[in-house]
Design an enzyme around this catalytic site. Structure first.
Site, PDB file in Angstrom:
ATOM      1  N   ASN A  23       0.854  -1.189   0.000  1.00 56.46           N
ATOM      2  CA  ASN A  23       0.000   0.000   0.000  1.00 56.46           C
ATOM      3  C   ASN A  23       0.891   1.241   0.000  1.00 56.46           C
ATOM      4  O   ASN A  23       1.731   1.399   0.880  1.00 56.46           O
ATOM      5  CB  ASN A  23      -0.919   0.014   1.222  1.00 56.46           C
ATOM      6  CG  ASN A  23      -1.871   1.207   1.209  1.00 56.46           C
ATOM      7  OD1 ASN A  23      -1.439   2.354   1.330  1.00 56.46           O
ATOM      8  ND2 ASN A  23      -3.144   0.944   1.041  1.00 56.46           N
ATOM      9  N   SER A  46      -5.011  -0.278  -3.063  1.00 51.13           N
ATOM     10  CA  SER A  46      -5.529   1.065  -2.863  1.00 51.13           C
ATOM     11  C   SER A  46      -6.727   0.939  -1.929  1.00 51.13           C
ATOM     12  O   SER A  46      -7.657   0.182  -2.218  1.00 51.13           O
ATOM     13  CB  SER A  46      -5.937   1.666  -4.206  1.00 51.13           C
ATOM     14  OG  SER A  46      -6.196   3.035  -4.049  1.00 51.13           O
ATOM     15  N   GLU A  47      -6.709   1.653  -0.805  1.00 57.39           N
ATOM     16  CA  GLU A  47      -7.636   1.324   0.286  1.00 57.39           C
ATOM     17  C   GLU A  47      -9.105   1.637  -0.014  1.00 57.39           C
ATOM     18  O   GLU A  47      -9.982   1.263   0.744  1.00 57.39           O
ATOM     19  CB  GLU A  47      -7.194   1.966   1.606  1.00 57.39           C
ATOM     20  CG  GLU A  47      -7.172   3.477   1.638  1.00 57.39           C
ATOM     21  CD  GLU A  47      -5.796   4.039   1.316  1.00 57.39           C
ATOM     22  OE1 GLU A  47      -5.002   3.341   0.646  1.00 57.39           O
ATOM     23  OE2 GLU A  47      -5.514   5.184   1.726  1.00 57.39           O
ATOM     24  N   ASN A  48      -9.371   2.317  -1.121  1.00 52.98           N
ATOM     25  CA  ASN A  48     -10.780   2.518  -1.483  1.00 52.98           C
ATOM     26  C   ASN A  48     -11.394   1.262  -2.106  1.00 52.98           C
ATOM     27  O   ASN A  48     -12.590   1.247  -2.397  1.00 52.98           O
ATOM     28  CB  ASN A  48     -10.926   3.716  -2.437  1.00 52.98           C
ATOM     29  CG  ASN A  48     -10.065   3.582  -3.669  1.00 52.98           C
ATOM     30  OD1 ASN A  48      -8.910   3.206  -3.601  1.00 52.98           O
ATOM     31  ND2 ASN A  48     -10.635   3.870  -4.818  1.00 52.98           N
ATOM     32  N   SER A  88     -11.415  -4.041   2.390  1.00 51.74           N
ATOM     33  CA  SER A  88     -10.116  -3.414   2.187  1.00 51.74           C
ATOM     34  C   SER A  88      -9.379  -3.220   3.508  1.00 51.74           C
ATOM     35  O   SER A  88      -8.177  -3.501   3.616  1.00 51.74           O
ATOM     36  CB  SER A  88     -10.318  -2.066   1.495  1.00 51.74           C
ATOM     37  OG  SER A  88      -9.083  -1.458   1.247  1.00 51.74           O
TER      38      SER A  88
END
Lengths: 218, 233
Positions: A23, A46-48, A88
């Protein structure tokens, strides 16, 4: 010479390993994606809600439903997956991400990090940073060693509100690569042409300097 | 009898029962995956004193930013609000009560709320201002913060496809907070790009089962892009 943004990214990229899930935070960490060694397979999270982030799209392939955590339009690589924000952060909090790279305003000798709020100035929110630092074991913080007046950002104790307490073990600044353990900063490497004396003078927290401090290799 | 047919024809029907001072969840990450038509209709309705739970606050003239400009939101629970100048002004002037919540904790609060879990321990935020006033506990040598879950009177979400019974499929990163919010609303309203007949969606590929969904409306979306980034040719 202090490292450029690109050199910081290049040095972080040397810590990547084949098969890693990574990340990358906004700013300098994002640039690390440009220096993944040829032939190495690394998946960017990607944390979304995207595992397998690819490069920016073309005008023809741009898709408003496909963005990264910085809200930029991106693409997905072969083998990518999409999922909810809860999924996520299960990956992140559950320690499944192999390497996390993010920026900071300050770090201290206990491994605490401040990166989201400057009191009296605008507060934009922490986004996913608190979850990332709490969940990951392997974190590299990229930051400037000192502010433009020469005031150290590597402190005995963070002065700004914390993002995470006692969770950072490695810091790459424009001057040095540093490990945090046993309540002190440990100098591992120095930027090419930067003297140990300069690093010592710009480090406010306790700094352990070994007899020989190698220059960074790129 | 409507049975399990959940499609409504108008935004008035979609938002029937939404009153002042209610708590709403609004799906989306930035401007990606937001229920545009439902937000626009709330502006028209003028519902006031809302507590809004959403990862972001839109931009000044799009998404939740429109409700802020209209001063319809009194409390905002979000993780990042940096793209909205109206928000900043109202927050600094005290007009708007803001509860900044770490993104993963926010997602889990909503997931837990929908799953009937009242609270959970997380390491996120321990030793930071987020933990102020909250119970903490040491478990197996690590420190954790007790975070309470969230539910809402209305969950307003966006999906790609729905069948008329409310089974949902999301598209790419437009899923984000929408699947959890679907489970956490007393009334869940979904705005979709396409409505199909039951049986047309492969049951193996459904992201959100219809049990969570109360009303479906077909929307039309501008899908505004916040950061248009393209590869150099």
């Amino acid at each position: 010479m202090a490292l450029s943004r690109e050199q910081l990214a290049q040095r972080v990229a040397k810590e990547l390993k084949d098969g890693y899930y990574v990340n990358l935070g906004i700013g300098i960490p994002t640039l690390v994606a440009n220096y993944i060694p040829e032939g190495m397979q690394v998946m960017l999270q990607s944390e979304n809600g995207l595992l397998g982030m690819g490069e920016f799209p073309t005008e023809e392939t741009i898709d408003p439903d496909l963005i990264n955590a910085g809200k930029q339009t991106v693409t997905a690589v072969k083998g990518a997956s999409f999922f909810s924000s809860a999924e996520s952060f299960a990956m992140i909090r559950g320690g499944h991400v192999d390497l996390t790279v993010l920026g900071a305003f300050e770090v201290d000798v206990e491994g605490s990090i401040a990166s989201w709020m400057i009191p009296g100035k605008l507060v934009k929110g922490m986004g996913g940073a608190m979850d990332l630092v709490a969940g990951a074991d392997n974190i590299i913080v990229t930051m400037m060693h000192a502010d433009k007046y020469g005031n150290s950002k590597l402190l005995p104790k963070c002065e700004l509100p914390l993002t995470g307490f006692g969770c950072i073990k490695r810091v790459l600044t424009d001057l040095a690569f540093i490990e945090i353990k046993d309540g002190a900063f440990h100098l591992l490497e120095r930027a090419p042409g930067v003297s140990v004396e300069e690093i010592v003078s710009k480090t406010a927290g306790k700094l352990i300097v070994p007899e020989h401090v190698p220059e960074m290799q790129f | 009898m409507a049975g399990l047919y959940k499609v409504v024809d108008s935004y008035d029907q979609a938002l029937a029962g939404l009153n002042d001072n209610m708590t709403i969840m609004v799906g989306g990450f930035g401007l990606c995956g937001i229920p545009e038509g439902l937000i626009n209709h709330m502006v028209k309705l003028g519902t006031k004193g809302l507590t809004a739970i959403s990862n972001n606050a839109g931009v000044d003239d799009f998404g939740l930013g429109l409700l802020l400009q209209n001063k319809q939101i009194s409390t905002m629970i979000a993780s990042y609000v940096g793209e909205n100048a109206t928000f900043e002004r109202q927050m600094l002037s005290g007009e708007l009560n803001v509860i900044l919540t770490p993104q993963g904790t926010l997602a889990e609060k909503i997931r837990a709320g929908g799953a009937g879990i009242p609270a959970f321990f997380t390491a996120t935020g321990y030793g930071t201002p987020v933990a102020d006033g909250k119970e903490t506990r040491e478990i197996k040598g690590r420190h954790f913060v007790l975070e309470e879950s969230l539910t809402a009177d209305f969950a307003l979400i966006r999906a790609w496809k729905a069948d008329t019974m409310g089974n949902l499929v999301f598209r790419k990163t437009a899923a984000n907070f929408n699947p959890m919010m679907a489970t956490a609303g007393k009334i869940t309203v979904v705005e979709v790009e396409e409505i199909v007949e039951p049986g047309e969606l492969d049951p193996d590929h459904i992201h959100t089962p219809g049990i969570y969904v109360d009303r479906i409306i077909k929307g039309s979306f501008e899908k505004r892009i916040e950061q248009r980034t393209v590869k150099k040719a």
